[in-house]
Design a protein around this motif. Structure first.
Motif, short mmCIF file in Angstrom:
data_model
loop_
_atom_site.label_atom_id
_atom_site.label_comp_id
_atom_site.label_asym_id
_atom_site.label_seq_id
_atom_site.Cartn_x
_atom_site.Cartn_y
_atom_site.Cartn_z
N THR B 58 -72.08 -29.67 -87.48
CA THR B 58 -72.06 -28.30 -86.98
C THR B 58 -73.35 -28.02 -86.24
O THR B 58 -74.39 -28.63 -86.50
CB THR B 58 -71.91 -27.27 -88.12
OG1 THR B 58 -73.05 -27.39 -88.96
CG2 THR B 58 -70.66 -27.52 -88.94
N ILE B 59 -73.24 -27.09 -85.29
CA ILE B 59 -74.37 -26.75 -84.45
C ILE B 59 -75.52 -26.22 -85.29
O ILE B 59 -76.68 -26.55 -85.06
CB ILE B 59 -73.95 -25.66 -83.43
CG1 ILE B 59 -72.91 -26.20 -82.48
CG2 ILE B 59 -75.15 -25.12 -82.70
CD1 ILE B 59 -73.45 -27.06 -81.41
N CYS D 26 -71.95 -21.23 -86.59
CA CYS D 26 -73.23 -20.81 -87.16
C CYS D 26 -73.07 -19.42 -87.78
O CYS D 26 -72.28 -18.61 -87.31
CB CYS D 26 -74.30 -20.66 -86.08
SG CYS D 26 -74.52 -22.11 -85.07
N PRO D 27 -73.90 -19.16 -88.78
CA PRO D 27 -73.85 -17.83 -89.36
C PRO D 27 -74.07 -16.77 -88.28
O PRO D 27 -74.94 -16.93 -87.43
CB PRO D 27 -75.03 -17.83 -90.35
CG PRO D 27 -75.35 -19.28 -90.59
CD PRO D 27 -74.90 -20.04 -89.38
N TYR D 133 -73.39 -22.54 -72.89
CA TYR D 133 -72.70 -23.67 -73.50
C TYR D 133 -73.23 -23.80 -74.92
O TYR D 133 -74.40 -24.16 -75.11
CB TYR D 133 -72.98 -24.96 -72.72
CG TYR D 133 -72.19 -25.09 -71.45
CD1 TYR D 133 -71.49 -24.02 -70.92
CD2 TYR D 133 -72.11 -26.31 -70.78
CE1 TYR D 133 -70.76 -24.15 -69.75
CE2 TYR D 133 -71.39 -26.45 -69.60
CZ TYR D 133 -70.72 -25.36 -69.10
OH TYR D 133 -69.99 -25.49 -67.95
N GLY D 134 -72.40 -23.47 -75.88
CA GLY D 134 -72.83 -23.53 -77.27
C GLY D 134 -72.82 -24.95 -77.81
O GLY D 134 -73.85 -25.49 -78.21
N LEU D 135 -71.66 -25.57 -77.76
CA LEU D 135 -71.49 -26.86 -78.44
C LEU D 135 -72.47 -27.93 -77.94
O LEU D 135 -72.95 -28.75 -78.70
CB LEU D 135 -70.05 -27.37 -78.27
CG LEU D 135 -69.71 -28.59 -79.11
CD1 LEU D 135 -69.65 -28.25 -80.59
CD2 LEU D 135 -68.38 -29.20 -78.69
N THR D 136 -72.74 -27.89 -76.65
CA THR D 136 -73.65 -28.90 -76.11
C THR D 136 -75.10 -28.42 -76.12
O THR D 136 -75.97 -29.04 -75.53
CB THR D 136 -73.23 -29.32 -74.68
OG1 THR D 136 -73.00 -28.13 -73.92
CG2 THR D 136 -71.97 -30.14 -74.71
#
Ligand SMILES: Cc1ncc(C[n+]2csc(CCOP(=O)(O)OP(=O)(O)O)c2C)c(N)n1
Ligand SMILES: Cc1ncc(C[n+]2csc(CCOP(=O)(O)OP(=O)(O)O)c2C)c(N)n1
Ligand code: SF4
Ligand code: SF4
Ligand SMILES: [Mg+2]
Ligand SMILES: [Mg+2]
Lengths: 299, 593, 593, 299
Positions: B58-59, D26-27, D133-136
């Motif tokens: 997870t990120i 993510c939280p 771009y979050g995942l990357t």
């Protein structure tokens, strides 16, 4: 249009010098007129063969570069715009012209149009819209009107076509015009204005495919009973996207002329600005020393 | 030289030559950060280092390890088993105790971990990482600083060069503000000074590297810098792990050199933009990882046909499809060679370690310019992220300043001469003869005019292929480590170089007559390779890919097809992890058994 | 059975068994149209036929040929040399006289062609095509009708079945309006009745085909109809020559069967749409030609990973890149097998002739459903456009009515069972256990949850590969024509089937001990093929692709890698033309010399 | 929205039944709220697990299907829309939901958006726009505002971003709405209206990436000092493209609500109509006989 940076200005080119292979287009194909108009503009602007380059994807219209005696590249289907982007950004001395069809530009290449437009890449893109796939012999194209029969729509096309002007407005192209291959003077004027526009300029030219879709654009040819309605620039605010969007909603054949134009920095300008600022900051370090600095930080 | 034979305890009095430290915690705790600092330290102390990390799924982070193999002599792999495990949490302890060698040391946070396993003579040392850090720097949210405390502990434990380590901390945290730096240094000192009767002291033998300027880096950084040193000033890409950091580097660095890197809307655009710049006269780069390479296949095929030079970097990851994006694999080789339609000859190279990432780009650029065709560099996730220390490249020797050649082309200029290597004339160059060249992906005659002539197509196909045959004859034959012939040849390509070398030594230790070689030029293979392989009874091709329907990995498939040498066998795996030396040794043992 | 041995003159009194007629003119003159009618006639008269055409380089037409090989017995190729040349223009005469055999007949338009070459015993017969047609139907623009006039001439000359030919004309032109049809029939009659003393009369031996229902068709049509018979009701594509006519057929026909074919915006969308329908429970098809297959590589790799069934048709053309779009080549084999990143096992098949185009789709659909993976069918430009006559498929036997299986899945349902073949549950199916499955391109566990577990990745990689190994064991071993062992084995795949068979006979005639075999299952290859090949002294793999850097064509590369049999040699060419029998024979001769 | 054709109507699903894996986001990630809102709508409309399917490309937001206990497919980057098109056209009994990010939808997938929109494919597409771009891990996305720094724009982004509403209007999407993940009630209403729209419906949801772009959408969160301005549907003509285009030109954070809606036949309808007409013409020939007819014509 980029400022020509070639060392010495040269003699204007003659038509003969500009001509290369005899076009392989069918007799009467609208693209002949586009080519003639393009030659006119090159001559008028006094460009020489070291000033410009012709880029195209795949399609009948995309064979354009073969017929111009200049540097030219015939790329793959739908990717002419990104290829041209690479030329434009790395060669500010060149006028980059991109030629292609409605399939090449709006179908497989549609996304590149969106992004080249928003990034405002400095180049001129001429779309020869014949509302059909010519080279592959008569399939429905993204601009084919509802009801028209083709090999892939034997019962008549049913999908709503792309509205080129609306799509270009939606993606923030900075110069958008529309012309007609049967109106060479108008077309030439549009091309000239497009070339002079700093940034991304597009001219959609209705260009009849005599082989598969004859008469498609008669409705805008007076001698065939149609009307060629021009945008009245006294009334039309060229910098209003919403006015332009209204114009784009008109029924076929709609109006011709410049729909929209705004002057904002091109990506070419913005990247150059960054380079300049960086150079100002780093002083005139030799490139090798720059990298040695980098290495030092890695010790 | 192996880290496995010698236990730190055993050499307590002697100086240590090798140690493998595994930091196990959560990625949020900054274990990568201190691992990286240890790696950098190695560069500064003439030591060798190789690191290995896992990336959480997870990120926002999660369990993760960072392993550092430090050595005074050559370090060829990240270590099969650890000498020291630092466990931040119970899950770290539970999941990684098995990775410790017999008699290894487990250093753990005594406030988070319960010491539950007394086995294999492992020495357990509990230290209250959390409260000791809080004590040193005041209570902070999220336990920040623990990692630096541990770094201090390790520094004391192994007598690392304290001064250099502090310098590294200062460089890293200095820009984040004074407060943060002060906290870090306090945490470091607290760890350094922490008293535990249990804590043994080890001392490293002085590093053996002789070069005065040593740097440490990961592979992606060296690929990026190599591109700049090769004279590449333009490129385009689209983000994808683990390629992204190369494009991030280029985007940041190229403007300093007057260049431009474009973040494109997708990989199809990226390769096209790069090709545009190449056509315009500037050898350009694009890159990606597996899925992105697939998307570039059509345009790469165009570059083969139109004979345009282009650099393509592919940082391989676990496949197929989205696969295991943060694991290592070498399964894109056949795609790289054969991934486009039609017969589309191109060059494929792979670097063997982080240092080589720099030099392989220089070679790739030279080959692309010479052969006017695309060159694909196959790196991988392990190389991309691991840190090694090596000599700073000598830029006097290794630097190509780019030139745009707009000189007038003579009367006899042809973009596609049948008999000669193609060298395009970029836009802007004048043609003496008055007729301007076309570049095209249609089959064409020498002037670039489309031609359907059968004889022409046959000839042009041969032209595009023959330039690779000519190149193959010029390529240096792979060097053989140990003996030039014998019972066993281990061979591999890419990042498995180190473990294969080490496995070769171990097989020798076991009394087997083993040699090793490494393939840098994957396509075309150097001429004469057949004969080299024929000198061995068994050739084991070690690859991180699947043995496929016929039982052979991807390089083995190509070698067998080229030479029909039935002595070529495959040792393959696809577990997403770098090879352990023991896996290779076992693979050979199993075959010979 | 060869057309080359027997000259029409020689058999003037006997009935003719084979004749090769080459129509040479401009494509606008409708030579394809009358060539096609001759082909269709063969189907109706129990004769065999194979045609071959070239396509002009401009849309509006240009020089082009249409060659028809008619035979009473088996016809395996379109003819190396022609018995009869029909020349409409001077350029036709000049360019094609060489294609006539010794003593052949040249029938030409005496108003357009000057008879300039008296050579090799060729009989020249001049007939005023143009004015005779004008006379028959009145002066029309653009000389329309000349082609039908010539058809009448040929009908008389070869004693073709006049009634059936008239029926074919009526079907073809009837829908274009009465006037047009009348003109056509008048032109036909004029040709039929045209008197020329020169004109020899030939008579065909009765056709030997025994089946009552014979049809004639091109390969693309049979692929399209095969898809429907296989129960395929959904698909998507993007136009590209020579694939387009399959999508045009499906777009026209599928609605009749309740299905939908989508013209997508590009090939990336096309393969994705098809995969969506497959995921939804309807085995679907996409297709293209070379460049389009390259664009589909990423999604095909996804289908391998996610184990979704999919049919992919690739009609090969001259490559690389845009290449020679209207020529034939077999250079996409390696792309088809290895074109995606990672290890992505898929099935690849190729039909051997037009009839087989129908049956191969049925087999492909069955394999896709069984193995739940993509199946690529490699056809080519020659098969796509040539006409052959054969028995109408028996739909009682060969018909799969599609079913959407929405039955409830039991407690133990898993989308990716490690031990069993994957069979997905489409949306809409209830899960007894209450937890719904995910389909994904990330590495996953049995339920489709992403998993980075190393052991799992290794196992799942093996699972995806092992289903192909299991399939290979079930595949029928390729049949051998002539003897089961010996000196020479000719082998090939795809549309070269006929010429290779014929070459085998010719080699036998020359006293060589030759056999032939044909590979229908290209990936995986049938188990046991190694042993089959090992029974021959020399194995020649005949392919229309380049011999590459190591001297082997694409199938030969795979065979050599799989078996390490050094007796495997390549006979390759890339001139964009179908193999002549003599080229194969010469290839073998040259090797043995 | 397709008419649910499942045989028996079933009990409404509970939240528990709808939940699958715990989200890996993510939280604080905005996507949690989108998921919650989606569950609300499914419950409200009384859909069961055999009625709908979740489709996604690649990105943080595209992990959505794993978190919903329904049939779901996680496809490749940027191609979720065409995959969903295949499902939608071949399975009229299913509600097809597509989820994805701004990169997935507007960058690599931009062309599919243009074409799914004009063809009016029957499905609902939720774009979780976090302008990054979050995942990357933090590169510039096509919606990143000018000036924002990212790993690929260390000096601040310079390219003009995509205007999602304008692009969707330019490509003739038939239902276009905009919402905000911090406003769950509004979001739920938008989703519900989108699902009920016959044809192609898109909701762009501003969904904060707390990891890389925290605070991006505070300007539209009242408790953070921003303003959440709704479109007043009494005044706004939902069927006017040019009114909608004007709305789309407002400065960030602009307005929220339905920008545009028109009811025209979906491609699903048009293809079905063709099938029906064909069947009417050919009578009830068995499929095999249909092909036999075809063969007869080939004799
Ligand atoms: C990847 C790929 N897909 C498809 C094709 C086939 N193709 C060539 S041109 C063309 C479309 C032609 O239409 P348009 O762009 O409108 O140009 P026109 O011929 O009408 O001028 C297509 C589909 C191709 N060459 N490459
Ligand atoms: C073909 C391909 N290119 C690139 C990637 C890498 N990649 C994965 S997600 C992503 C973009 C994520 O951004 P967005 O779509 O906005 O989703 P977010 O993570 O922000 O929700 C990229 C570039 C990929 N998986 N496949
Ligand atoms: S087919 Fe149509 S577009 Fe192509 S050259 Fe002929 S008239 Fe022009
Ligand atoms: S990185 Fe951003 S978008 Fe991705 S899960 Fe975390 S907060 Fe959400
Ligand atoms: Mg067109
Ligand atoms: Mg995003």
């Amino acid at each position: 249009m980029s400022d020509s940076q070639s060392a010495q200005p040269e003699e204007k080119l003659s038509k003969k010098q500009l001509k290369a292979d005899h076009p392989t287009w069918c007799p009467g194909c609208g693209d002949f007129a586009v080519l003639a108009s393009f030659f006119n503009v090159i001559q008028k602007l006094g460009l020489t063969q070291t000033d410009f380059v012709c880029v195209a994807g795949i399609g009948c219209s995309s064979r354009f570069p073969y017929f111009v005696n200049s540097h030219g590249i015939h790329f793959i289907h739908g990717r002419a715009l990104p290829l041209a982007t690479g030329i434009s950004l790395s060669r500010p001395d060149q006028h980059v012209f991109v030629f292609g069809g409605d399939g090449d530009g709006f179908s497989i290449g549609g996304n590149h149009l969106n992004h080249a437009a928003r990034k405002n890449i400095n180049l001129t893109y001429v779309i020869m819209d014949n509302c059909v796939y010519g080279l592959t012999k008569n399939q429905t194209s993204p601009t084919t009107p509802i009801g028209r029969r083709s090999k892939t729509d034997p019962q008549g096309s049913a999908d709503r076509p792309i509205n080129p002007m609306a799509q270009l407005l939606g993606s923030s192209a900075s110069f958008i015009a529309r012309s007609h291959a049967a109106h060479v003077k108008h077309m030439t004027e549009m091309f000239e204005r497009a070339v002079k526009h700093p940034g991304f300029s597009v001219v959609e030219v209705l260009s009849e495919c005599t082989m598969f879709y004859p008469g498609a654009f008669d409705a805008a040819i007076p001698r065939k009973g149609g009307e060629f309605n021009l945008i009245n620039e006294e009334e039309h605010d060229l910098t209003s996207t919403s006015k332009a969007f209204d114009l784009a909603q008109l029924e076929f054949p709609g109006k011709f002329g410049v729909f929209y134009q705004d002057e904002r920095p091109s990506k070419n300008d913005l990247e150059q600005k960054w380079i300049n600022e960086t150079h100002d900051k780093q002083g005139d370090l030799a490139p090798q020393d720059l990298m040695r600095q980098k290495f030092a930080a890695m010790q | 030289m192996s880290s496995v034979g010698a236990s730190p305890q055993a050499t307590q009095d002697d100086a240590l030559r090798n140690v493998v430290i595994r930091l196990a915690g959560n990625s949020q705790d900054g274990i990568q950060s201190i691992g990286g600092m240890l790696g950098r330290l190695a560069g500064r102390t003439a030591q060798e280092v190789m690191t290995h990390m896992t990336i959480p799924s997870t990120i926002s982070g999660g369990p993760s390890i960072y392993q550092v193999h430090l050595g005074s002599g050559e370090v060829l792999h990240a270590g099969d088993v650890a000498d020291v495990l630092v466990a931040f949490y119970q899950h770290s302890y539970d999941d990684h105790l098995d990775s410790l060698k017999e008699g290894g040391i487990c250093l753990y946070d005594s406030e988070k971990v319960e010491e539950t396993r007394d086995e294999r003579g492992i020495h357990h040392i509990g230290v209250p990482f959390t409260s000791a850090t809080v004590e040193a720097i005041g209570g902070t949210a999220k336990d920040r600083g623990k990692n630096i405390f541990v770094l201090g502990l390790l520094c004391a434990m192994f007598h690392l060069d304290r001064e250099k380590l502090v310098g590294i901390i200062e460089r890293q945290f200095g820009r984040k503000g004074e407060d943060i730096l002060r906290n870090c240094l306090n945490a470091f000192d607290a760890g350094y000074a922490f008293q535990t009767t249990d804590l043994r002291q080890f001392r490293f033998a002085p590093g053996e590297a002789t070069h005065s300027k040593r740097i440490s880096s990961d592979g992606n950084t060296m690929l990026g810098l190599g591109l700049i040193a090769s004279g590449v000033r333009y490129g385009a890409g689209y983000p994808i792990t683990p390629w992204s950091s190369i494009m991030e580097l280029l985007r940041r660095e190229l403007p300093k050199y007057g260049g431009i890197f474009v973040q494109a809307e997708d990989e199809l655009a990226a390769v096209s933009i790069a090709l545009g710049a190449s056509y315009a006269g500037h050898l350009a780069v694009t890159g990606s990882s597996g899925p992105g390479l697939a998307l570039k296949a059509e345009a790469i095929g165009y570059a083969c046909m139109a004979e345009l030079p282009l650099l393509v970097i592919n940082v391989q990851r676990g496949g197929p499809s989205t696969g295991l994006p943060t694991s290592v694999e070498q399964s894109d080789l056949l795609q790289a060679i054969y991934g486009s339609h039609g017969d589309s000859p191109r060059i494929v190279l792979a670097p063997k370690d982080v240092e080589d990432c720099f030099y392989i780009v220089l070679e790739a650029a030279q080959l692309a310019r010479r052969c006017s065709c695309p060159v694909i560099i196959l790196s991988d996730q392990a190389l991309a992220t691991r840190i090694e220390a090596f000599n700073e490249p000598n830029l006097h020797e290794h630097w190509i300043e780019p030139e745009l050649d707009l000189s007038e082309r003579g009367e006899d200029f042809k973009p596609y001469p049948v008999e000669n290597l193609t060298q395009h004339a970029p836009p802007g160059s004048r043609m003496a003869e008055g007729s301007y060249p076309k570049v095209t992906g249609l089959e064409h005659d020498e002037m670039g005019h489309p031609s359907g002539n059968p004889v022409n197509h046959q000839k042009m196909t041969e032209k595009r292929r023959n330039k690779l045959i000519a190149l193959a004859a010029d390529l240096p034959l792979s060097e053989v480590y140990r003996e030039e012939d014998g019972e066993i040849l281990l061979m591999g390509w890419g990042s498995t170089y180190g473990p294969i070398r080490e496995a070769c030594d171990r097989l020798r230790d076991k009394g087997l007559c083993a040699s090793a070689t490494h393939i840098r030029h994957l396509h075309p293979l150097p001429a004469g390779l057949d004969e080299l392989l024929a000198r061995f009874e068994h050739v084991f091709v070690i690859e991180m890919n699947d043995s496929g329907v016929y039982g052979h990995g991807q390089l083995a498939t190509i070698l067998r097809a080229a030479s029909c040498n039935p002595a070529i066998h495959s040792i393959c795996k696809t577990d997403g992890l770098a090879y352990r030396v023991s896996e290779i040794v076992d693979g050979v043992d199993n075959f010979l058994a």
